[in-house]
Motif scaffolding. Structure first.
Motif, PDB file in Angstrom:
ATOM      1  N   SER A 253       0.877  -1.172  -0.172  1.00  0.00           N
ATOM      2  CA  SER A 253      -0.050   0.006  -0.184  1.00  0.00           C
ATOM      3  C   SER A 253       0.811   1.150  -0.004  1.00  0.00           C
ATOM      4  N   GLN A 254       1.968   1.166   0.327  1.00  0.00           N
ATOM      5  CA  GLN A 254       3.194   2.271   0.267  1.00  0.00           C
ATOM      6  C   GLN A 254       4.000   2.210  -1.093  1.00  0.00           C
ATOM      7  N   GLY A 255       3.710   1.110  -1.815  1.00  0.00           N
ATOM      8  CA  GLY A 255       4.671   1.248  -2.930  1.00  0.00           C
ATOM      9  C   GLY A 255       5.587  -0.193  -2.940  1.00  0.00           C
ATOM     10  N   PRO A 256       6.173  -0.426  -4.161  1.00  0.00           N
ATOM     11  CA  PRO A 256       6.797  -1.721  -4.311  1.00  0.00           C
ATOM     12  C   PRO A 256       7.957  -1.853  -3.258  1.00  0.00           C
ATOM     13  N   ILE A 257       8.053  -3.124  -2.749  1.00  0.00           N
ATOM     14  CA  ILE A 257       9.361  -3.578  -1.978  1.00  0.00           C
ATOM     15  C   ILE A 257      10.050  -4.642  -2.619  1.00  0.00           C
ATOM     16  N   VAL A 258      11.180  -4.410  -3.195  1.00  0.00           N
ATOM     17  CA  VAL A 258      11.915  -5.358  -4.013  1.00  0.00           C
ATOM     18  C   VAL A 258      12.824  -6.054  -3.208  1.00  0.00           C
ATOM     19  N   TYR A 259      12.844  -7.315  -3.223  1.00  0.00           N
ATOM     20  CA  TYR A 259      14.023  -8.506  -2.551  1.00  0.00           C
ATOM     21  C   TYR A 259      14.683  -9.064  -3.741  1.00  0.00           C
TER      22      TYR A 259
ATOM     23  N   GLY B 242       8.898   3.360  -9.718  1.00  0.00           N
ATOM     24  CA  GLY B 242       9.062   3.895  -8.437  1.00  0.00           C
ATOM     25  C   GLY B 242       9.033   2.731  -7.406  1.00  0.00           C
ATOM     26  N   VAL B 243      10.199   2.443  -6.860  1.00  0.00           N
ATOM     27  CA  VAL B 243      10.486   1.376  -5.883  1.00  0.00           C
ATOM     28  C   VAL B 243      10.539   2.121  -4.579  1.00  0.00           C
ATOM     29  N   LEU B 244       9.737   1.835  -3.562  1.00  0.00           N
ATOM     30  CA  LEU B 244       9.700   2.174  -2.281  1.00  0.00           C
ATOM     31  C   LEU B 244      11.077   2.118  -1.592  1.00  0.00           C
TER      32      LEU B 244
ATOM     33  N   LEU C 224      19.217   0.629 -11.622  1.00  0.00           N
ATOM     34  CA  LEU C 224      18.206   0.148 -12.488  1.00  0.00           C
ATOM     35  C   LEU C 224      16.942   0.364 -11.568  1.00  0.00           C
ATOM     36  N   LEU C 225      16.848  -0.025 -10.040  1.00  0.00           N
ATOM     37  CA  LEU C 225      15.835  -0.046  -9.550  1.00  0.00           C
ATOM     38  C   LEU C 225      15.399   1.444  -8.718  1.00  0.00           C
ATOM     39  N   LYS C 226      16.625   2.250  -8.730  1.00  0.00           N
ATOM     40  CA  LYS C 226      16.260   3.482  -8.206  1.00  0.00           C
ATOM     41  C   LYS C 226      15.328   3.684  -6.977  1.00  0.00           C
TER      42      LYS C 226
END
Length: 555
Positions: A155-161, A189-191, A380-382
């Motif tokens: 809900s706050q944006g993408p979290i990437v692992y 946009g990555v949180l 890449l993910l910024k």
């Protein structure tokens, strides 16, 4: 800052930070809890007798109703090894690729985990929705096929692992990192990014797996006798390269070690390991072939490379003994703290007449990204926020420095310890509280029944041994009926220490008689007096402090 969004998101690690292995990361999206990997760690030297170490999941069991799923990034034990322990307490769906779930299923069988498992196969193109939270995936290169990274669209944006990864331009299986998908996530946009830090101290780029295959082939083609190759049981890429080289050199392959044999069967069945028909033989068939037509692939009971190899070198292995003319390839990078074990094993191989070729000779490369690749992932993910994971503290620190070089502000980078909670709300992040965390020690069938006190006792026993004092008392008549009898184990050699043990016997008799004269017959007090008096005497005479165990019986 990202666009303002509703809800609250939490991220924390229960393992994998400040250490190598035991990976387990948690993402909470409002009331939903997602588990990213469930790994184990091999014990440190001071953990005497311990088989493996897994994360403390107290927080998850206390909130099991909110746990929605477990996502596995790949099939290495430091990412799937604790799954049986977790599923016994929190039985939720487990998502992973075919090979990862195949290896995880085998791990559950090995742990005799009678669990009704809900395994759900995904691939890099899958997008799943759990209670309004979408999870997407992307391929990454690692030392095992079917490795993925994932994005939880909170809900706050993408979290990437990222899972464990590197950017290999010439992968063995022609499966490339999906750079386009990663870049697309960055554009959206990555949180927050959680990224592998294992090789953060290494400059440049990690060499490609393709460089290893040729080097292994050259070593095997030049070998005059048997070739014995040791590797991690789950390094499927390395195993593939060994099979390829063996085929080119017309050698049969025999496998030593059940974990390795099972993994080869699973990988072959799922199409991730190719081998020529008839190349694989049983270990007891090797006597039928000349030495120059044989290759033995080995690993240890825990899947580590040195276990069986050391027994082969010291001639204690039941079926294989290293002898004059053997070439031994150690196609692995040893985990931190195993340098001494490696040194002793290599020394034993040379004493047995073998020749060693190790990772320094190009027969192994890491599966983890070096500095330039870590920067590429960041660029890449910024991400707005960054949490370096999977590595000891210094690795996390170096990774955080790399993120600053890539333009992230120091305030947006969090170096976390196990249990530290990072909270996201309204597009901002802050350090929250702390959840219960730590480690659970597994010894045999016991889970968590070995703690600091037991380890302390084992350490004491290993250093100065034990002294057992057996005495029988008549409580009514206030007298010693038999004994004291003193038994020494690991303290002194009895035949050469008769005088010392006689003094110890007299010491115990004296303190017991003093207590009897004073009509003291409380067992706990008597044991304490024996222990204190005997400890003082023995330290004065030997400067050692053995564990003293009084046993008092009554007639």
């Amino acid at each position: 800052m990202v666009n303002q969004r509703t809800g609250k998101v939490k991220v924390f690690a229960l393992g994998g930070v400040g250490e190598v292995g035991k990976n387990m990361y948690i993402v909470e999206d409002n009331n939903k809890i997602f588990i990213l990997d469930a790994g184990l760690m091999l014990p440190e030297d001071e953990m005497l007798g311990v088989d493996s170490v897994i994360p403390d999941i107290t927080y998850l069991t206390e909130n099991r109703d909110r746990v929605k799923a477990i996502f596995l990034s790949h099939g290495h034990v430091d990412h799937i090894g604790a799954l049986a322990y977790v599923l016994k307490r929190i039985n939720v769906p487990v998502y992973g690729t075919k090979l990862t779930l195949g290896l995880a299923s085998e791990a559950l069988k090995k742990n005799r985990a009678n669990i009704k498992q809900d395994f759900r196969i995904i691939d890099s193109n899958s997008v799943i929705d759990i209670g309004g939270t979408a999870i997407s995936f992307f391929k990454v290169n690692h030392s095992i096929p079917d490795s993925i990274g994932l994005a939880i669209h909170t809900s706050q944006g993408p979290i990437v692992y990222t899972g464990d990864f590197k950017f290999d331009q010439t992968p063995v299986n022609n499966e490339y990192t999906e750079v386009g998908k990663i870049a697309a996530l960055g554009e959206q946009g990555v949180l927050c990014l959680l990224s592998d830090s294992m090789n953060a101290e290494n400059p440049g780029v990690t060499p490609s797996e393709a460089t290893v295959g040729q080097n292994i082939y050259e070593v095997i083609s030049n070998a005059k006798g048997r070739v014995i190759t040791a590797t991690f049981a789950m390094n499927i890429h390395r195993i593939q390269q060994v099979f390829d080289a063996a085929q080119k050199c017309n050698r049969k392959v025999a496998i030593s070690g059940n974990p390795l044999l099972k993994n080869v069967e699973i990988a072959n069945k799922l199409g991730h390991l190719q081998m020529a028909e008839g190349i694989l033989i049983q270990l007891d068939e090797t006597k039928r072939y000349p030495d120059d037509e044989l290759l033995i692939l080995t690993t240890g009971n825990q899947g580590e490379p040195l276990g069986a190899l050391n027994r082969m070198a010291t001639k204690t292995h039941k079926q294989v003994k290293i002898s004059e003319g053997d070439t031994v390839i150690i196609a692995a990078t040893l985990t931190l703290g195993n340098e001494k074990a490696l040194s002793k094993t290599v020394d034993a191989i040379y004493r047995a007449g073998g020749h060693v070729v190790s990772g320094q000779s190009g027969v192994h490369v890491s599966g983890h990204a070096s500095q330039e690749e870590l920067k590429l992932m960041l660029n890449l993910l910024k991400p707005t926020y960054f949490i370096p994971i999977h590595g000891e503290y210094r690795m996390q620190k170096v990774h955080s420095d790399l993120a600053e070089e890539c333009g992230l502000s120091k305030e947006n980078i969090f170096i976390v310890e196990k249990g530290d909670v990072i909270e996201f709300s309204n597009g901002y992040a802050k350090k929250g509280g702390k959840v219960p965390s730590g480690q659970i020690l597994i010894d045999g069938l016991g889970i968590g029944d070995v703690g600091n006190i037991v380890l302390r006792d084992r350490k004491l026993l290993s250093q100065d041994g034990i002294l057992i004092v057996v005495v029988t008392l008549d409580r009514k008549n206030h007298q010693i009926v038999s004994g004291p009898e003193i038994i020494s184990r690991g303290f002194v050699y009895v035949r050469e220490s008769e005088q010392l043990l006689q003094e110890a016997n007299q010491n115990v008799t004296k303190v017991l008689n003093n207590c009897i004269d004073q009509k003291i017959n409380e067992w706990t007090f008597l044991k304490s007096v024996i222990r204190d008096s005997l400890s003082s005497l023995l330290f004065e005479k030997t400067k050692r402090r053995p564990m003293i165990m009084p046993i008092i019986m009554e007639v």
